[in-house]
Design an enzyme around this catalytic site. Structure first.
Site, short mmCIF file in Angstrom:
data_model
loop_
_atom_site.label_atom_id
_atom_site.label_comp_id
_atom_site.label_asym_id
_atom_site.label_seq_id
_atom_site.Cartn_x
_atom_site.Cartn_y
_atom_site.Cartn_z
N HIS A 100 0.84 -1.26 -0.05
CA HIS A 100 -0.15 0.15 -0.02
C HIS A 100 1.04 1.33 0.09
CE1 HIS A 100 0.58 -1.17 4.31
NE2 HIS A 100 0.85 0.29 4.55
N HIS A 102 0.95 5.09 1.03
CA HIS A 102 0.22 6.25 1.85
C HIS A 102 0.24 7.58 1.24
CE1 HIS A 102 0.31 4.40 5.95
NE2 HIS A 102 0.97 3.58 5.17
P1 5GP Z 1 1.52 0.72 7.45
O1 5GP Z 1 2.02 0.85 8.79
O2 5GP Z 1 1.56 -0.88 6.99
O3 5GP Z 1 2.49 1.31 6.35
O4 5GP Z 1 0.28 1.06 6.91
C1 5GP Z 1 -0.96 0.66 7.37
C2 5GP Z 1 -2.03 1.44 7.69
O5 5GP Z 1 -3.31 1.04 7.50
C3 5GP Z 1 -2.06 2.54 8.95
O6 5GP Z 1 -1.94 3.76 8.80
C4 5GP Z 1 -3.32 2.15 9.54
O7 5GP Z 1 -3.89 3.26 10.23
C5 5GP Z 1 -4.29 1.71 8.42
N1 5GP Z 1 -5.09 0.59 8.50
C6 5GP Z 1 -5.04 -0.71 9.42
N2 5GP Z 1 -6.17 -1.29 9.66
C7 5GP Z 1 -7.05 -0.49 8.87
C8 5GP Z 1 -8.24 -0.70 8.31
O8 5GP Z 1 -9.04 -1.80 8.84
N3 5GP Z 1 -9.13 0.02 7.39
C9 5GP Z 1 -8.47 1.29 7.16
N4 5GP Z 1 -9.12 2.16 6.27
N5 5GP Z 1 -7.11 1.60 7.50
C10 5GP Z 1 -6.24 0.72 8.29
#
Ligand code: 5GP
Ligand code: ZN
Length: 114
Positions: A100, A102
């Site tokens: 993903h 951001h």
């Molecule tokens: P990472 O830390 O892996 O780069 O980002 C994961 C992101 O996914 C985090 O910013 C977290 O807030 C978001 N996130 C985790 N679970 C969910 C969810 O169920 N729905 C949404 N919309 N965002 C999520």
């Protein structure tokens, strides 16, 4: 992939505030936003991280970036500026193991990140 929350969002099995969707991608609001605009853009195909992007995914990767720029324009943050981040593995702060991007905007972002 079973048990992957982003696969479930991509399949409309879990709710999300979707801001963009096409055949290959979905973008939705982060549940815990770190900026006025905080959108996650995912390929619907399950790739666990950027490390799974090979030459076969070159076209997908290019379209991922172009789609991010398009969403930034659509959401009105393009001109002021925005940030695109792909956290990868533990030191990168990756918590969801489905690739993903951001997209963060709507405020000034410091550098370096924490
Ligand atoms: P990472 O830390 O892996 O780069 O980002 C994961 C992101 O996914 C985090 O910013 C977290 O807030 C978001 N996130 C985790 N679970 C969910 C969810 O169920 N729905 C949404 N919309 N965002 C999520
Ligand atoms: Zn997945």
């Amino acid at each position: 992939m079973t048990d992957c929350i982003f696969c479930k969002i991509a399949a409309h099995e879990l709710n999300a505030q979707v801001v963009y969707e096409d055949e290959d991608f979905m973008a939705f609001r982060d549940i815990n936003p770190e900026a006025p605009v905080h959108v996650l853009l995912i390929p619907k195909q399950h790739l666990s991280s950027l490390l799974e992007v090979g030459v076969e995914q070159a076209d997908l990767a290019a379209r991922l970036l172009m789609t991010a720029a398009g969403i930034a324009r659509e959401l009105g943050v393009a001109e002021d500026g925005f940030r695109v981040v792909i956290n990868t593995n533990d030191n990168g702060g990756q918590t969801v193991h489905h690739l993903h991007l951001h997209l963060l905007g709507g405020r000034f972002m410091n550098w370096p990140p924490g």
